[in-house]
Design a protein around this motif. Structure first.
Motif, short mmCIF file in Angstrom:
data_model
loop_
_atom_site.label_atom_id
_atom_site.label_comp_id
_atom_site.label_asym_id
_atom_site.label_seq_id
_atom_site.Cartn_x
_atom_site.Cartn_y
_atom_site.Cartn_z
N TRP A 1 5.28 -5.23 -3.55
CA TRP A 1 6.21 -4.63 -2.60
C TRP A 1 5.98 -3.12 -2.47
CZ3 TRP A 1 8.88 -6.23 1.27
CH2 TRP A 1 9.94 -5.46 1.77
N ALA A 2 5.76 -2.46 -3.58
CA ALA A 2 5.57 -1.01 -3.54
C ALA A 2 4.16 -0.63 -3.10
CB ALA A 2 5.85 -0.41 -4.91
N THR A 3 3.25 -1.62 -3.02
CA THR A 3 1.88 -1.30 -2.62
C THR A 3 1.58 -1.69 -1.18
OG1 THR A 3 0.99 -3.44 -3.37
CG2 THR A 3 1.10 -1.66 -4.99
N ILE A 4 2.52 -2.38 -0.53
CA ILE A 4 2.29 -2.75 0.87
C ILE A 4 2.22 -1.49 1.73
CG2 ILE A 4 3.31 -3.86 2.90
CD1 ILE A 4 4.43 -5.99 1.13
N SER A 5 1.17 -1.36 2.50
CA SER A 5 0.98 -0.21 3.39
C SER A 5 1.11 -0.66 4.84
CB SER A 5 -0.40 0.42 3.19
OG SER A 5 -0.48 1.01 1.92
N LEU A 6 1.96 0.06 5.59
CA LEU A 6 2.09 -0.20 7.03
C LEU A 6 1.32 0.89 7.78
CD1 LEU A 6 5.88 -1.11 7.23
CD2 LEU A 6 3.93 -2.64 7.06
N PRO A 7 0.35 0.50 8.56
CA PRO A 7 -0.48 1.51 9.24
C PRO A 7 0.30 2.25 10.33
CG PRO A 7 -1.00 -0.68 10.04
CD PRO A 7 -0.06 -0.88 8.90
N SER A 8 -0.03 3.49 10.49
CA SER A 8 0.55 4.28 11.57
C SER A 8 -0.09 3.87 12.89
CB SER A 8 0.33 5.78 11.33
OG SER A 8 0.69 6.53 12.46
N LYS B 1 -3.55 7.35 8.63
CA LYS B 1 -2.30 7.44 7.89
C LYS B 1 -1.67 6.06 7.71
CE LYS B 1 0.64 10.73 8.25
NZ LYS B 1 1.68 11.68 8.72
N SER B 2 -0.99 5.87 6.60
CA SER B 2 -0.23 4.64 6.35
C SER B 2 0.97 4.99 5.49
CB SER B 2 -1.11 3.58 5.67
OG SER B 2 -1.54 4.05 4.40
N TYR B 3 1.94 4.10 5.48
CA TYR B 3 3.18 4.35 4.75
C TYR B 3 3.52 3.13 3.88
CZ TYR B 3 3.69 8.03 8.28
OH TYR B 3 3.49 9.10 9.10
N HIS B 4 4.01 3.41 2.69
CA HIS B 4 4.49 2.33 1.83
C HIS B 4 5.91 1.96 2.23
CE1 HIS B 4 1.39 3.94 -1.11
NE2 HIS B 4 1.07 2.66 -0.98
N LEU B 5 6.24 0.69 2.03
CA LEU B 5 7.60 0.24 2.34
C LEU B 5 8.65 0.95 1.49
CD1 LEU B 5 7.11 -3.62 2.79
CD2 LEU B 5 8.09 -2.06 4.48
N LEU C 1 11.97 3.31 3.85
CA LEU C 1 11.49 2.53 4.99
C LEU C 1 11.97 1.08 4.93
CD1 LEU C 1 9.79 2.21 7.51
CD2 LEU C 1 7.77 1.94 6.06
N GLU C 2 11.97 0.48 3.74
CA GLU C 2 12.38 -0.91 3.61
C GLU C 2 13.84 -1.10 4.05
OE1 GLU C 2 12.80 -2.30 -0.53
OE2 GLU C 2 12.37 -0.24 -1.16
N GLU D 1 9.37 -9.62 6.42
CA GLU D 1 10.01 -10.87 6.01
C GLU D 1 9.17 -11.61 4.97
OE1 GLU D 1 10.74 -13.04 9.58
OE2 GLU D 1 12.54 -11.87 10.10
N TYR D 2 7.86 -11.68 5.19
CA TYR D 2 7.00 -12.36 4.23
C TYR D 2 7.00 -11.64 2.89
CZ TYR D 2 2.87 -14.52 2.15
OH TYR D 2 2.01 -15.19 1.31
N GLY D 3 6.95 -10.30 2.94
CA GLY D 3 6.96 -9.53 1.70
C GLY D 3 8.25 -9.70 0.94
N LYS D 4 9.37 -9.73 1.66
CA LYS D 4 10.67 -9.89 1.01
C LYS D 4 10.76 -11.21 0.25
CE LYS D 4 13.74 -6.52 2.02
NZ LYS D 4 14.65 -5.90 1.05
N THR D 5 10.35 -12.29 0.91
CA THR D 5 10.50 -13.61 0.30
C THR D 5 9.53 -13.82 -0.86
OG1 THR D 5 9.01 -14.51 1.98
CG2 THR D 5 11.37 -14.69 2.40
N GLN D 6 8.33 -13.22 -0.76
CA GLN D 6 7.31 -13.46 -1.77
C GLN D 6 7.30 -12.44 -2.90
OE1 GLN D 6 4.72 -16.21 -1.70
NE2 GLN D 6 6.66 -16.76 -0.75
N LEU D 7 7.77 -11.24 -2.64
CA LEU D 7 7.56 -10.16 -3.60
C LEU D 7 8.85 -9.54 -4.14
CD1 LEU D 7 4.70 -8.33 -1.65
CD2 LEU D 7 4.47 -10.04 -3.47
N VAL D 8 9.99 -9.83 -3.52
CA VAL D 8 11.25 -9.22 -3.94
C VAL D 8 12.26 -10.30 -4.28
CG1 VAL D 8 13.12 -7.64 -3.34
CG2 VAL D 8 10.83 -7.26 -2.40
N GLY D 9 12.68 -10.30 -5.55
CA GLY D 9 13.69 -11.25 -5.98
C GLY D 9 15.00 -10.53 -6.24
N LYS D 10 15.97 -11.28 -6.72
CA LYS D 10 17.28 -10.69 -7.00
C LYS D 10 17.20 -9.64 -8.09
CE LYS D 10 22.00 -11.95 -8.35
NZ LYS D 10 22.90 -13.06 -8.76
N ASN D 11 16.41 -9.92 -9.12
CA ASN D 11 16.33 -9.01 -10.27
C ASN D 11 14.92 -8.54 -10.59
OD1 ASN D 11 19.20 -9.26 -10.98
ND2 ASN D 11 18.68 -11.37 -11.54
N HIS D 12 13.92 -9.02 -9.83
CA HIS D 12 12.54 -8.69 -10.16
C HIS D 12 11.69 -8.46 -8.92
CE1 HIS D 12 13.90 -10.67 -13.89
NE2 HIS D 12 12.98 -9.95 -14.50
#
Length: 768
Positions: free
Chosen positions: A428-435, A441-445, A492-493, A521-532
């Protein structure tokens, strides 16, 4: 014991009715048994893999996926085929391009993620449509990782066929070794009831492993058929003494059989109980189910079989026949003559095989097992790895309060340590969204940004971006305006969550912003949980092996120095954890099995020397058995070693006990006659039981497509045959040569001795 036998025989019809009710209940229970197919779920709770599985099940969405290998296809056709699959409703993620690493040497590797898991109707329909499109295209393909597996149905069908073949072979063996043709009719009924009882009561355990669900019915047949044979033969013997009163004969037979059968079952049960002390829960599962199967068989033989024998009594009398078992007197004479050669060979084999069996190449992943019958998925996986390398996912879980910089440090450390082995990295912290305005340039979520930064990233005008920030601020903090809004920064997130939660704002921002929606949406479901948070890495390395385990040890050490609460998971981590538990379980199971059996035999024979001798014979057979994979250059699944060694020791030592009992209780005039007589008397039972055990095991080994279960069957089959050879050739020579020493190992010097040795009366054979 006689009163108990009288009670059972007198009330046999009541017991019959009771068993009818029990069987009806157990048939209902069979349909409600849940089966677990993941070995990793049985890992100790303290392992990273077990912790990670629980966390991921609770916190992360499960999406079904499939890997499909297309053969003999050109790049343009692969792109066209991929386009058709992308358009299927239910396909969530499929980023194939022919210029990527997923197309090589005329082969395309499609890795597809579907909406929903493997039980979701939409996902299953999309998967089936995917296969249909590929089939209609005319290209050859294989599926290393299917979304929907027919594994359970295939296994059930194979077990059904094995049972039919085993039943045919066993009935043929029983016909040859029986005393009347009619008695063979009783055995299938007794076994069927015992098997249904065991399978139905598995429901009480909540869930059992696929290993127990598959092999226990066959092993129960092999391990417990002896009990019915013993009671039946006792009944025939007693009827010969009292032909006019079959009920009295049955009572006497049951009174004699109960202690004999109960003591015989103790060594088998002790080996199974030892399995229940394993750290790996699979040992407890299989040990519990198999031990319960022995108890069900005992109860059925003691309480139901007397009724069946009484009903079949007259027919048994009319169908009596001569024995078809050959006499082995000449073999006994030859064994005694060659005793020193046999013992010398055994001692050498014992030492050499004890050493060689310690060099077994163990494996901990089912897909790594060397087998002559690899499954279609295993063949496809190996074919895929030859072209595209290994596809091995490695996961690290971090607590939700882990700073984004720490997350990126962890990802960087993994890539540094893994070097060229790391093929992909996603967190989640490594996902880069291109400008959209500056390709450099790119930005992390997880980055915080002002409305000006957001406008630069998305390409929307600054006025719209400023309005968007003011709307967000009014919800998040109440109100931010004027100069304060110029420096107001938002993660950003959080901002994207707010935007995509309000369709009207998306419309206002335009298509430039909507392009980020799928990634979020894909990143949220796959990489972000309630506590982890979950970090996922692609690893181009075998699932297991020395180099892989060394890599894991370094990763766990250095990553936990950065993030002490990091939890690791993945196929390689699972194999690593299983390897760790095996080292402890191997020694524990071996010592417990030998200790339990030694105590039982010491009490049974009132001697400490006889248990040592019997255990040595069977342990030698175990060493020889596990030298086979070493000599063939094959690996061995670690669990097969634990299970097969415990069962081989617990079950086949009964053959040695039987022969030793016949020897001790012999009325022969000389020690030589006593040994040969013991061999002759024990041979029919050893032949019957050993043939059934080995045939049932080999059928499992040859006819099951699951590599773990097939390997277990072959190992038990060879182990049984080797134990039989040891009992028929090595044990008689030991009894003959060690007679004087065995006499001195009696516990308690008070004994009733008989002078069976001529001309040397100093070597009596004593009764216990």
């Amino acid at each position: 014991m006689k009163r108990i036998a009288e009670f059972i025989v007198k009330n046999r019809l009541i017991f019959f009715v009771l068993f009818v009710a029990i069987v009806a209940y157990c048939i209902y229970g069979v349909t409600r048994v849940k089966v677990e197919y993941e070995i990793t779920s049985y890992l100790p709770d303290g392992t990273d893999t077990k912790k990670a599985i629980k966390i991921m099940d609770e916190e992360f969405a499960a999406f079904g996926s499939a890997t499909i290998l297309i053969k003999d296809i050109d790049a343009a056709a692969a792109d066209e085929l991929a386009g058709q699959i992308k358009a299927i409703e239910g396909v969530m993620n499929f980023g194939f391009t022919s210029d990527s690493e997923n197309y090589k040497d005329g082969k395309a590797l499609f890795s597809i993620t579907y909406i929903g898991d493997s039980n979701d109707k939409t996902a299953v329909a999309a998967y089936n449509k995917t296969l249909k499109i590929i089939e209609d295209s005319g290209y050859k393909f294989s599926v290393p990782t299917p979304l929907v597996s027919s594994y359970a149905d295939t296994l059930a069908h194979e077990v059904f066929i094995i049972l039919i073949l085993a039943a045919v072979v066993i009935i043929a063996v029983l016909l040859l070794t029986s005393k009347s043709f009619a008695e063979v009719m009783v055995f299938p009924a007794v076994f069927a009831v015992a098997a249904v009882m065991n399978m139905g009561t598995n429901y009480w355990l909540g869930k059992i492993s696929f290993v127990s669900n598959t092999v226990c019915i066959i092993l129960q047949l092999a391990l417990a058929i002896d009990y019915a044979i013993i009671l039946c033969h006792r009944f025939t013997e007693e009827k010969d003494k009292n032909p006019t009163d079959p009920q009295a004969a049955l009572t006497s037979a049951l009174a004699k059989a109960i202690p004999e059968i109960a003591s015989s079952s103790l060594t088998t049960v002790s080996g199974l109980v030892a399995l229940m002390f394993m750290q790996l829960g699979l040992g407890f599962d299989l040990g519990m189910v198999l031990a319960k199967s022995i108890i069900c068989s005992l109860v059925t033989v003691f309480l139901l079989m007397p009724c069946l024998l009484m009903w079949a009594s007259k027919l048994m009398d009319r169908t009596r026949h001569r024995s078809f078992i050959p006499k082995i007197t000449r073999l006994g004479v030859g064994v005694i003559k060659a005793r020193y050669v046999i013992l010398s060979v055994f001692v050498v084999l014992f030492g050499v095989c004890a050493w060689l069996s310690q060099t077994i190449n163990y494996c901990y992943s089912q897909n790594s097992i060397d087998t002559s019958r690899p499954s279609a998925a295993m063949i496809a996986q190996r074919e895929t790895e030859k072209t595209f390398g290994a596809s091995n996912m490695f996961v690290i879980l971090l607590p939700k309060d882990t700073d984004p910089e720490v997350q990126r440090d962890v990802a960087d450390k993994v890539e540094e340590i893994g070097d060229s082995l790391i093929t992909s990295s996603l967190g989640w912290a490594t996902i880069s969204l291109p400008s959209t305005t500056d390709e450099n340039k790119s930005y992390h979520l997880t980055d915080s940004m002002t409305y000006a930064d957001f406008a630069d990233m998305t390409g929307i005008n600054r006025t719209t971006s400023r309005l968007l920030f003011s709307l967000y601020a009014s919800v998040a903090v109440g109100y931010v305006g004027g100069a304060e809004l110029e420096s107001y920064a938002v993660p950003l997130e959080d901002l994207l969550d707010y935007v995509f939660g309000n369709p009207s704002i998306v419309d206002m921002a335009g298509e430039g912003l909507a392009a980020y929606k799928d990634t979020l949406e894909y990143g949220k479901t796959q990489l972000v949980g309630k506590n982890h948070y979950r970090l996922v890495f692609g690893l181009n390395a075998p699932v297991e092996g020395k180099k892989t385990f060394e890599l894991i040890e370094r990763l766990t050490s250095e990553v936990k120095a950065i993030a002490p609460d990091a939890i690791f998971a993945g196929a390689s981590m699972s194999a690593y954890d299983l390897n760790g538990s095996f080292k402890t379980d191997n020694l524990l199971i071996t010592l417990l099995t030998i200790a339990f059996i030694f105590i039982i035999l010491a009490i049974t024979f009132r001697s400490w020397g006889i248990p040592i001798m019997l255990v040595a014979v069977i342990q030698g057979a175990i060493f020889i058995n596990f030298t086979i994979p070493v000599m063939l250059g094959n690996n061995l699944f670690f669990f097969v070693y634990l299970i097969a060694s415990a069962i081989q020791m617990g079950a086949t030592i009964d053959y040695a006990i039987l022969m030793t009992n016949r020897y001790i209780n012999s009325n022969a005039r000389t020690q030589k006659e006593a040994v040969i007589g013991a061999m002759t008397a024990a041979f029919p039972t050893i032949l019957t039981s050993g043939t059934i055990m080995s045939v049932a095991s080999f059928l499992v080994g040859f006819m099951t497509s699951d590599p773990l279960i097939a390997s277990m069957g072959m190992t038990l089959g060879f182990g049984t045959v080797i134990s039989i050879v040891g009992v028929l050739f090595v044990l008689p020579t030991l009894l003959y040569v060690l007679g004087p020493l065995l006499k001195k190992t009696v516990i308690g010097r008070k004994k009733k001795a008989k002078d069976l040795i001529t001309p040397n009366p100093s070597l009596p054979i004593y009764k216990h």
